[in-house]
Structure formats: C-alpha cells, structure tokens
Design a protein around this motif. Structure first.
Motif, mmCIF file in Angstrom:
data_model
loop_
_atom_site.group_PDB
_atom_site.id
_atom_site.type_symbol
_atom_site.label_atom_id
_atom_site.label_comp_id
_atom_site.label_asym_id
_atom_site.label_seq_id
_atom_site.Cartn_x
_atom_site.Cartn_y
_atom_site.Cartn_z
ATOM 1 N N ALA A 116 0.835 -1.209 0.000
ATOM 2 C CA ALA A 116 0.000 0.000 0.000
ATOM 3 C C ALA A 116 0.866 1.253 0.000
ATOM 4 O O ALA A 116 0.585 2.214 -0.727
ATOM 5 C CB ALA A 116 -0.947 -0.004 1.195
ATOM 6 N N ALA A 117 1.934 1.262 0.787
ATOM 7 C CA ALA A 117 2.836 2.419 0.829
ATOM 8 C C ALA A 117 3.518 2.615 -0.528
ATOM 9 O O ALA A 117 3.640 3.743 -1.018
ATOM 10 C CB ALA A 117 3.877 2.238 1.931
ATOM 11 N N LYS A 118 3.937 1.525 -1.153
ATOM 12 C CA LYS A 118 4.584 1.607 -2.460
ATOM 13 C C LYS A 118 3.588 2.096 -3.520
ATOM 14 O O LYS A 118 3.937 2.906 -4.380
ATOM 15 C CB LYS A 118 5.157 0.241 -2.844
ATOM 16 C CG LYS A 118 5.992 0.269 -4.091
ATOM 17 C CD LYS A 118 6.664 -1.078 -4.329
ATOM 18 C CE LYS A 118 7.496 -1.042 -5.601
ATOM 19 N NZ LYS A 118 8.125 -2.346 -5.880
ATOM 20 N N ALA A 119 2.342 1.634 -3.434
ATOM 21 C CA ALA A 119 1.311 2.079 -4.381
ATOM 22 C C ALA A 119 1.049 3.572 -4.224
ATOM 23 O O ALA A 119 0.896 4.294 -5.216
ATOM 24 C CB ALA A 119 0.027 1.283 -4.178
ATOM 25 N N LYS A 120 1.013 4.038 -2.991
ATOM 26 C CA LYS A 120 0.780 5.468 -2.750
ATOM 27 C C LYS A 120 1.882 6.308 -3.374
ATOM 28 O O LYS A 120 1.625 7.359 -3.967
ATOM 29 C CB LYS A 120 0.694 5.745 -1.248
ATOM 30 C CG LYS A 120 0.373 7.201 -0.922
ATOM 31 C CD LYS A 120 0.314 7.431 0.567
ATOM 32 C CE LYS A 120 1.685 7.547 1.110
ATOM 33 N NZ LYS A 120 2.090 8.749 1.732
ATOM 34 N N GLU A 121 3.106 5.858 -3.301
ATOM 35 C CA GLU A 121 4.239 6.600 -3.847
ATOM 36 C C GLU A 121 4.330 6.497 -5.369
ATOM 37 O O GLU A 121 4.853 7.401 -6.012
ATOM 38 C CB GLU A 121 5.546 6.101 -3.226
ATOM 39 C CG GLU A 121 5.648 6.354 -1.733
ATOM 40 C CD GLU A 121 5.511 7.813 -1.369
ATOM 41 O OE1 GLU A 121 6.121 8.661 -2.052
ATOM 42 O OE2 GLU A 121 4.777 8.110 -0.411
ATOM 43 N N ASN A 122 3.838 5.409 -5.937
ATOM 44 C CA ASN A 122 4.048 5.153 -7.359
ATOM 45 C C ASN A 122 2.819 5.332 -8.243
ATOM 46 O O ASN A 122 2.924 5.231 -9.458
ATOM 47 C CB ASN A 122 4.633 3.753 -7.553
ATOM 48 C CG ASN A 122 6.048 3.680 -7.030
ATOM 49 O OD1 ASN A 122 6.936 4.312 -7.565
ATOM 50 N ND2 ASN A 122 6.245 2.951 -5.948
ATOM 51 N N CYS A 123 1.686 5.610 -7.672
ATOM 52 C CA CYS A 123 0.482 5.864 -8.453
ATOM 53 C C CYS A 123 0.680 7.170 -9.230
ATOM 54 O O CYS A 123 1.085 8.184 -8.653
ATOM 55 C CB CYS A 123 -0.704 5.952 -7.495
ATOM 56 S SG CYS A 123 -2.098 6.912 -8.061
ATOM 57 N N PRO A 124 0.435 7.181 -10.547
ATOM 58 C CA PRO A 124 0.631 8.407 -11.329
ATOM 59 C C PRO A 124 -0.176 9.607 -10.823
ATOM 60 O O PRO A 124 0.308 10.744 -10.900
ATOM 61 C CB PRO A 124 0.189 8.003 -12.741
ATOM 62 C CG PRO A 124 0.467 6.535 -12.807
ATOM 63 C CD PRO A 124 0.140 6.032 -11.422
ATOM 64 N N ILE A 125 -1.352 9.387 -10.299
ATOM 65 C CA ILE A 125 -2.133 10.516 -9.780
ATOM 66 C C ILE A 125 -1.487 11.046 -8.501
ATOM 67 O O ILE A 125 -1.462 12.257 -8.277
ATOM 68 C CB ILE A 125 -3.606 10.128 -9.557
ATOM 69 C CG1 ILE A 125 -4.254 9.637 -10.856
ATOM 70 C CG2 ILE A 125 -4.393 11.286 -8.960
ATOM 71 C CD1 ILE A 125 -4.296 10.643 -11.987
ATOM 72 N N SER A 126 -0.924 10.172 -7.670
ATOM 73 C CA SER A 126 -0.193 10.634 -6.488
ATOM 74 C C SER A 126 0.977 11.517 -6.906
ATOM 75 O O SER A 126 1.262 12.535 -6.284
ATOM 76 C CB SER A 126 0.346 9.449 -5.678
ATOM 77 O OG SER A 126 -0.691 8.699 -5.097
ATOM 78 N N ARG A 127 1.640 11.137 -7.984
ATOM 79 C CA ARG A 127 2.789 11.908 -8.465
ATOM 80 C C ARG A 127 2.380 13.173 -9.208
ATOM 81 O O ARG A 127 3.211 14.042 -9.458
ATOM 82 C CB ARG A 127 3.667 11.041 -9.356
ATOM 83 C CG ARG A 127 4.359 9.931 -8.593
ATOM 84 C CD ARG A 127 5.453 9.285 -9.404
ATOM 85 N NE ARG A 127 4.960 8.719 -10.637
ATOM 86 C CZ ARG A 127 4.898 7.415 -10.905
ATOM 87 N NH1 ARG A 127 5.296 6.546 -10.006
ATOM 88 N NH2 ARG A 127 4.447 6.990 -12.059
ATOM 89 N N LEU A 128 1.104 13.288 -9.549
ATOM 90 C CA LEU A 128 0.627 14.440 -10.309
ATOM 91 C C LEU A 128 0.956 15.765 -9.634
ATOM 92 O O LEU A 128 1.224 16.754 -10.305
ATOM 93 C CB LEU A 128 -0.884 14.338 -10.523
ATOM 94 C CG LEU A 128 -1.560 15.513 -11.235
ATOM 95 C CD1 LEU A 128 -1.038 15.644 -12.653
ATOM 96 C CD2 LEU A 128 -3.057 15.335 -11.230
ATOM 97 N N LEU A 129 0.966 15.797 -8.344
ATOM 98 C CA LEU A 129 1.242 17.041 -7.639
ATOM 99 C C LEU A 129 2.602 17.621 -8.000
ATOM 100 O O LEU A 129 2.836 18.810 -7.849
ATOM 101 C CB LEU A 129 1.139 16.829 -6.135
ATOM 102 C CG LEU A 129 -0.231 16.401 -5.635
ATOM 103 C CD1 LEU A 129 -0.180 16.087 -4.144
ATOM 104 C CD2 LEU A 129 -1.259 17.480 -5.918
ATOM 105 N N ASN A 130 3.482 16.781 -8.497
ATOM 106 C CA ASN A 130 4.815 17.240 -8.893
ATOM 107 C C ASN A 130 4.959 17.365 -10.405
ATOM 108 O O ASN A 130 6.053 17.536 -10.905
ATOM 109 C CB ASN A 130 5.882 16.271 -8.363
ATOM 110 C CG ASN A 130 5.904 16.254 -6.855
ATOM 111 O OD1 ASN A 130 5.787 17.292 -6.221
ATOM 112 N ND2 ASN A 130 6.019 15.078 -6.276
#
Length: 141
Positions: A116-130
C-alpha cells in the motif's frame, strides 16, 4: 499514452453552469457548477473527480504491486477524501486522504502495508502534484 476530457462553462461563477465530458464517454456532459461544488446540488465537481481518479489509480497500482509479489486481491476498495480549503492565494486542495480496505488471500499485514505504501508513492495521480503543467491558449473571435 494521452487521454483527454473537456469542460464547457457558460456564465459567471455563481450563476453559470458547466458540463464535463471524457474521451471514453464515461462522462458525457456531466453537469457541474458553483452549486454542485459548494452547495451540495446534484452534479459533479473537480475535487470529486480528482478523488475518483486518485482512488482508481491507487487501486490499480496496488493490484500491480501485489501481482509482482505473486498476490491477487479478491477486492480492493479505496476512498479518496479531497480537502479543499480557502487559503491566502485562493481555494487550494490541501490534502487527499486515502482509505483502503482490501481482501488479499495469503497476504500478511506487513506485506499488505508495504504494498500500500509503495502504491501510494508510485500511483501516477499521487505523483501528479509534482507534474509540469503546460498551457496553450487561444481566444476565439
């Protein structure tokens, strides 16, 4: 890969109305406006759509990470609560809280939490903020 969505807006902020459509047709002229965003009227709003995109993306990322470990979920349910606050520069999305419930045969608590932690870091929408955002604009005459 590129996907698109469109938004059409007519009128001023409070009395105006808009519609949102997606390339796939999953949304076709879905109504949105000040009243659906801030007053609880039927229709959608940008924060709800971001929440849906984030929950869906995260769930798929988790499924992929589990698969890399030889695990397959019977069910993954993710809720994304998007917080919109009025700050000095204007309304700002200040947080997204993901709530995850999953049924994964054979998964230990440790493996589940790590995935779950890895998914949170690697989901493209999670990364969208950057993400870098570019804009092309043209005024119609």
């Amino acid at each position: 890969m590129k996907k698109f969505a469109t938004a059409v807006w007519q009128g001023n902020l409070k009395a105006g109305k808009g519609s949102i459509s997606t390339e796939s047709g999953a949304l076709a002229d879905a109504p949105y406006g000040f009243n659906t965003r801030f007053e609880g009227e039927p229709g959608t709003n940008p924060e709800e759509l971001i929440g849906a995109a984030h929950a869906g993306c995260f769930s798929m990322a988790l499924s992929n990470i589990l698969g890399e470990s030889g695990l397959v979920a019977d069910r993954i349910q993710t809720r994304a609560d998007v917080t919109l606050e009025r700050l000095e520069p204007g309304f700002t999305i200040t947080a997204v809280h993901l709530t995850l419930e999953a049924r994964i045969p054979g998964a230990s608590d440790e493996a589940f939490l790590a995935a779950a932690a890895k998914a949170k870091e690697n989901c493209p929408i999670s990364r969208l903020l950057n993400a870098t955002i570019t804009l092309d604009a043209r005024l119609e005459q």
